[in-house]
Design an enzyme around this catalytic site. Structure first.
Site, PDB file in Angstrom:
ATOM      1  N   VAL A  43      13.425  19.133  -3.977  1.00 30.36           N
ATOM      2  CA  VAL A  43      12.154  18.503  -4.327  1.00 30.36           C
ATOM      3  C   VAL A  43      11.171  19.540  -4.876  1.00 30.36           C
ATOM      4  O   VAL A  43      10.446  19.278  -5.837  1.00 30.36           O
ATOM      5  CB  VAL A  43      11.562  17.732  -3.130  1.00 30.36           C
ATOM      6  CG1 VAL A  43      10.240  17.073  -3.501  1.00 30.36           C
ATOM      7  CG2 VAL A  43      12.548  16.674  -2.636  1.00 30.36           C
ATOM      8  N   CYS A  44      11.171  20.739  -4.303  1.00 23.47           N
ATOM      9  CA  CYS A  44      10.285  21.797  -4.787  1.00 23.47           C
ATOM     10  C   CYS A  44      10.682  22.237  -6.196  1.00 23.47           C
ATOM     11  O   CYS A  44       9.828  22.462  -7.053  1.00 23.47           O
ATOM     12  CB  CYS A  44      10.306  22.988  -3.829  1.00 23.47           C
ATOM     13  SG  CYS A  44       9.665  22.587  -2.185  1.00 23.47           S
ATOM     14  N   THR A  45      11.973  22.349  -6.424  1.00 22.21           N
ATOM     15  CA  THR A  45      12.452  22.726  -7.753  1.00 22.21           C
ATOM     16  C   THR A  45      12.052  21.666  -8.771  1.00 22.21           C
ATOM     17  O   THR A  45      11.567  21.993  -9.864  1.00 22.21           O
ATOM     18  CB  THR A  45      13.984  22.918  -7.729  1.00 22.21           C
ATOM     19  OG1 THR A  45      14.296  23.942  -6.778  1.00 22.21           O
ATOM     20  CG2 THR A  45      14.507  23.328  -9.088  1.00 22.21           C
TER      21      THR A  45
END
Length: 157
Positions: A43-45
């Site tokens: 999700v961060c990527t």
């Protein structure tokens, strides 16, 4: 402490992915602060790639974008290199800046009781140090409202 639009942004100095200091109050123009839980997570990527793919929309407003997590500068350097992010990633290794922005989990991010993980959060800091936008997400699986961030940068918030 939850911060809201109109509040003064807490000033800070953090080291980036190139081990260079970044001080919020010394930034020229508005700054977008993107707090994220961890490098190399899906999700961060996706979040940082979404901003990176639309980077000109942010910089055309005169804004600087920085990502902030509790990862080390060295992990952030590799994360940036692998993904080609066009903006700096800052290490809030002890979680103090995340806490000051109300964007830090308190020992409840995972069953392991990790105690220094940033929440996913987005802030737009005007050139005068005032928050033009503030969003803190308790669910790390969600994304910030990118359209609202861009609206705040355009002065439409």
């Amino acid at each position: 402490m939850a911060l809201s639009q109109g509040d003064s942004a807490p000033d800070f100095t953090l080291y980036d992915d190139a081990t260079q200091p970044f001080t919020l109050s010394e930034a020229d123009g508005p700054v977008v602060l993107l707090f994220f839980p961890g490098a190399f997570t899906s999700v961060c990527t996706t979040e940082l790639n979404t901003v990176g793919n639309d980077y000109e929309r942010y910089t055309n407003t005169g804004a600087q974008v920085v990502g902030i997590s509790t990862d080390s500068p060295f992990a952030l350097a590799e994360f940036k290199k692998v993904n080609g992010f066009p903006f700096r990633l800052l290490s809030d290794h002890d979680g103090s800046v995340s806490a000051a922005y109300g964007a830090k989990y308190d020992n409840d991010f995972t069953p392991m009781g990790l105690d220094r993980i940033s929440k996913r959060a987005a802030f737009v800091v005007d050139a005068d140090g005032t928050l033009a936008y503030a969003e803190v997400l308790d669910n790390a699986g969600l994304q910030p409202d990118f359209d609202a961030i861009l609206s705040a940068l355009d002065g439409d918030a």
